[in-house]
Design a protein around this motif. Structure first.
Motif, PDB file in Angstrom:
ATOM      1  N   LYS A 157       4.133  12.241   1.480  1.00 35.69           N
ATOM      2  CA  LYS A 157       4.638  13.332   0.650  1.00 35.69           C
ATOM      3  C   LYS A 157       3.509  14.058  -0.071  1.00 35.69           C
ATOM      4  CE  LYS A 157       7.679  14.112  -3.339  1.00 35.69           C
ATOM      5  NZ  LYS A 157       8.526  13.460  -4.361  1.00 35.69           N
ATOM      6  N   GLY A 158       2.394  13.369  -0.314  1.00 34.30           N
ATOM      7  CA  GLY A 158       1.264  13.967  -1.011  1.00 34.30           C
ATOM      8  C   GLY A 158       1.131  13.512  -2.446  1.00 34.30           C
ATOM      9  N   ASP A 159       2.031  12.626  -2.893  1.00 32.81           N
ATOM     10  CA  ASP A 159       1.949  12.097  -4.254  1.00 32.81           C
ATOM     11  C   ASP A 159       1.081  10.834  -4.215  1.00 32.81           C
ATOM     12  OD1 ASP A 159       2.290  11.258  -6.831  1.00 32.81           O
ATOM     13  OD2 ASP A 159       4.459  11.552  -6.871  1.00 32.81           O
ATOM     14  N   LEU A 160      -0.217  11.024  -4.274  1.00 32.31           N
ATOM     15  CA  LEU A 160      -1.138   9.908  -4.070  1.00 32.31           C
ATOM     16  C   LEU A 160      -1.093   8.916  -5.226  1.00 32.31           C
ATOM     17  CD1 LEU A 160      -4.228  11.782  -2.567  1.00 32.31           C
ATOM     18  CD2 LEU A 160      -2.146  10.957  -1.454  1.00 32.31           C
ATOM     19  N   ARG A 161      -0.852   9.361  -6.424  1.00 33.04           N
ATOM     20  CA  ARG A 161      -0.816   8.440  -7.563  1.00 33.04           C
ATOM     21  C   ARG A 161       0.353   7.461  -7.443  1.00 33.04           C
ATOM     22  NH1 ARG A 161      -4.487  10.027 -11.223  1.00 33.04           N
ATOM     23  NH2 ARG A 161      -5.177  12.214 -11.185  1.00 33.04           N
ATOM     24  N   GLN A 162       1.516   7.986  -7.073  1.00 31.10           N
ATOM     25  CA  GLN A 162       2.666   7.107  -6.886  1.00 31.10           C
ATOM     26  C   GLN A 162       2.437   6.165  -5.710  1.00 31.10           C
ATOM     27  OE1 GLN A 162       5.403   6.481  -8.513  1.00 31.10           O
ATOM     28  NE2 GLN A 162       5.085   7.972 -10.158  1.00 31.10           N
ATOM     29  N   ALA A 163       1.773   6.656  -4.686  1.00 25.58           N
ATOM     30  CA  ALA A 163       1.476   5.792  -3.542  1.00 25.58           C
ATOM     31  C   ALA A 163       0.576   4.638  -3.965  1.00 25.58           C
ATOM     32  CB  ALA A 163       0.815   6.609  -2.437  1.00 25.58           C
ATOM     33  N   VAL A 164      -0.427   4.932  -4.783  1.00 28.64           N
ATOM     34  CA  VAL A 164      -1.323   3.874  -5.280  1.00 28.64           C
ATOM     35  C   VAL A 164      -0.536   2.842  -6.086  1.00 28.64           C
ATOM     36  CG1 VAL A 164      -3.218   3.421  -6.884  1.00 28.64           C
ATOM     37  CG2 VAL A 164      -3.406   5.267  -5.213  1.00 28.64           C
ATOM     38  N   GLU A 165       0.377   3.293  -6.940  1.00 27.72           N
ATOM     39  CA  GLU A 165       1.169   2.364  -7.748  1.00 27.72           C
ATOM     40  C   GLU A 165       2.034   1.459  -6.861  1.00 27.72           C
ATOM     41  OE1 GLU A 165       3.412   4.408 -10.665  1.00 27.72           O
ATOM     42  OE2 GLU A 165       1.672   5.302 -11.677  1.00 27.72           O
ATOM     43  N   GLN A 166       2.641   2.037  -5.823  1.00 25.52           N
ATOM     44  CA  GLN A 166       3.492   1.227  -4.949  1.00 25.52           C
ATOM     45  C   GLN A 166       2.673   0.201  -4.174  1.00 25.52           C
ATOM     46  OE1 GLN A 166       6.806   1.186  -4.824  1.00 25.52           O
ATOM     47  NE2 GLN A 166       6.877   2.748  -6.440  1.00 25.52           N
ATOM     48  N   TYR A 167       1.500   0.602  -3.677  1.00 28.31           N
ATOM     49  CA  TYR A 167       0.652  -0.357  -2.961  1.00 28.31           C
ATOM     50  C   TYR A 167       0.172  -1.468  -3.895  1.00 28.31           C
ATOM     51  CZ  TYR A 167       0.432   2.803   1.064  1.00 28.31           C
ATOM     52  OH  TYR A 167       0.754   3.572   2.147  1.00 28.31           O
ATOM     53  N   GLN A 168      -0.144  -1.132  -5.123  1.00 33.79           N
ATOM     54  CA  GLN A 168      -0.557  -2.162  -6.073  1.00 33.79           C
ATOM     55  C   GLN A 168       0.584  -3.135  -6.366  1.00 33.79           C
ATOM     56  OE1 GLN A 168      -1.935   0.288  -9.321  1.00 33.79           O
ATOM     57  NE2 GLN A 168      -4.064   0.230  -8.641  1.00 33.79           N
ATOM     58  N   THR A 169       1.797  -2.588  -6.518  1.00 34.64           N
ATOM     59  CA  THR A 169       2.954  -3.466  -6.737  1.00 34.64           C
ATOM     60  C   THR A 169       3.196  -4.358  -5.523  1.00 34.64           C
ATOM     61  OG1 THR A 169       3.939  -1.741  -8.119  1.00 34.64           O
ATOM     62  CG2 THR A 169       5.397  -3.491  -7.362  1.00 34.64           C
ATOM     63  N   PHE A 170       3.014  -3.780  -4.348  1.00 28.07           N
ATOM     64  CA  PHE A 170       3.191  -4.562  -3.119  1.00 28.07           C
ATOM     65  C   PHE A 170       2.199  -5.725  -3.066  1.00 28.07           C
ATOM     66  CE2 PHE A 170       1.591  -5.182   1.252  1.00 28.07           C
ATOM     67  CZ  PHE A 170       2.729  -5.714   1.848  1.00 28.07           C
ATOM     68  N   LEU A 171       0.950  -5.464  -3.416  1.00 24.34           N
ATOM     69  CA  LEU A 171      -0.061  -6.534  -3.378  1.00 24.34           C
ATOM     70  C   LEU A 171       0.200  -7.604  -4.430  1.00 24.34           C
ATOM     71  CD1 LEU A 171      -3.327  -4.453  -2.822  1.00 24.34           C
ATOM     72  CD2 LEU A 171      -2.167  -5.936  -1.179  1.00 24.34           C
ATOM     73  N   GLY A 172       0.944  -7.271  -5.467  1.00 28.97           N
ATOM     74  CA  GLY A 172       1.258  -8.253  -6.493  1.00 28.97           C
ATOM     75  C   GLY A 172       2.429  -9.154  -6.154  1.00 28.97           C
ATOM     76  N   GLN A 173       3.099  -8.914  -5.036  1.00 27.79           N
ATOM     77  CA  GLN A 173       4.237  -9.736  -4.633  1.00 27.79           C
ATOM     78  C   GLN A 173       3.751 -11.019  -3.971  1.00 27.79           C
ATOM     79  OE1 GLN A 173       7.489  -8.719  -5.392  1.00 27.79           O
ATOM     80  NE2 GLN A 173       6.329  -7.145  -6.507  1.00 27.79           N
ATOM     81  N   SER A 174       4.532 -12.040  -4.121  1.00 27.29           N
ATOM     82  CA  SER A 174       4.229 -13.319  -3.463  1.00 27.29           C
ATOM     83  C   SER A 174       4.826 -13.321  -2.055  1.00 27.29           C
ATOM     84  CB  SER A 174       4.804 -14.481  -4.271  1.00 27.29           C
ATOM     85  OG  SER A 174       6.213 -14.349  -4.392  1.00 27.29           O
ATOM     86  N   GLY A 175       4.230 -14.090  -1.184  1.00 30.22           N
ATOM     87  CA  GLY A 175       4.743 -14.215   0.170  1.00 30.22           C
ATOM     88  C   GLY A 175       4.302 -13.107   1.095  1.00 30.22           C
ATOM     89  N   VAL A 176       3.350 -12.243   0.676  1.00 31.59           N
ATOM     90  CA  VAL A 176       2.855 -11.177   1.551  1.00 31.59           C
ATOM     91  C   VAL A 176       1.778 -11.772   2.451  1.00 31.59           C
ATOM     92  CG1 VAL A 176       1.737  -8.932   1.648  1.00 31.59           C
ATOM     93  CG2 VAL A 176       3.380  -9.440  -0.184  1.00 31.59           C
TER      94      VAL A 176
END
Length: 292
Positions: free
Chosen positions: A100-119
């Motif tokens: 979509k071009g919203d790079l800041r939100q994309a960064v936040e989602q990837y950071q949240t993803f990396l903080g999940q267990s079981g990845v």
């Protein structure tokens, strides 16, 4: 037990298939390719109502993503994650924000993803690489948006200096200072000239009195001495009158020269009126000159 195992395998197949459709999240190619897992009873029960089935919501989200309806895709992935907190949904949400071009939100989602267990390790590596690329892109964008100093680029040229309005005088270039000094000198000369004239009057009066005294003296030698003194006093009076008059006229001319001189606009005809002293063998005075 067998039913639970089939549900877990089916969830993994759908999440991995969605990740493959989005192009970034690691997948399980064998399960995604075969698709031989049969839908269980619970899936059949929710097939008619996709709002309660995270897998159906994910499939719709993929369709919206492919149709470039990014906001709808994000909303559907969020609904799926609320029903089933599968980390791959977070990765896919970040991927949609990135497209979509919203790079800041994309960064936040990837950071949240990396903080999940079981990845798994491959997913972490993919998300880490995306974060690195996006952070570099954000830094470059911020550098481009920072305003530079005025006049350092063609898009922001140095504005021309403000020119004074036609009705306002130009900035002082020392003219007023010179006028003030000339005015002070003129007043000083006026004072000195006035003093000289006063002294001339005094000596003229003395000479006149001495002449009257000589005319009334009956003795010839004393009369000659008094007349000689009267001539000296008269010469001093004449010298003081001339000197005082010249100084007074010069001082008055200087003072008058500093009182006029209104600012003329550019392109107007130059005009100047000036008082100037007039000196001659038989006259001392002040003359008015006007130049066109």
């Amino acid at each position: 037990m067998l039913l639970d195992l089939l549900l877990d395998i089916r969830r993994s197949v759908v999440c991995s298939s969605l990740a493959v459709a989005l192009g970034l999240s690691p997948s399980l190619p064998v399960l995604a390719a075969t698709g031989t897992t049969e839908p269980d009873a619970s899936a059949s029960a929710t097939a008619g109502d996709p709002s309660g089935d995270p897998e159906a919501l994910s499939m719709r989200a993929v369709e919206k993503f492919q149709a470039k309806e990014y906001d709808a895709a994000i909303e559907l992935f969020e609904q799926a994650y609320a029903l089933d907190p599968e980390p791959n949904y977070l990765f896919n949400i970040g991927r949609v924000y990135e497209e979509k071009g919203d790079l800041r939100q994309a960064v936040e989602q990837y950071q949240t993803f990396l903080g999940q267990s079981g990845v798994d390790l491959a997913s972490r590596q993919a998300a880490t690489e995306r974060l690195k690329v996006l952070r570099e892109a954000l830094a470059a964008m911020e550098d481009e948006q920072e305003p530079g100093p005025v006049g350092t680029s063609a898009d922001n040229p140095t504005p021309p200096p403000d020119e004074p309005p036609p009705d306002e005088p130009p900035p002082d270039d020392g003219t007023e200072r010179r006028k003030r000094a000339l005015r002070i000198t003129g007043y000083s000369l006026l004072g000195a000239g006035g003093a000289g004239l006063v002294v001339g009057i005094v000596y003229g009066s003395l000479a006149s009195g001495t002449v009257d005294e000589a005319n009334g003296d009956p003795y010839v030698d004393r009369r000659a001495a008094l007349k000689s003194r009267a001539r000296r006093q008269a010469r001093v009076a004449d010298a003081m009158f001339i000197t005082g008059g010249v100084l007074a006229v010069a001082g008055l001319a200087m003072v008058l020269a500093t009182l006029g001189g209104g600012k003329k606009r550019q392109g107007d005809t130059a005009r100047r009126t000036r008082w100037e002293p007039v000196l001659g063998p038989q006259q001392v005075g002040l003359g008015l000159t006007h130049r066109f």
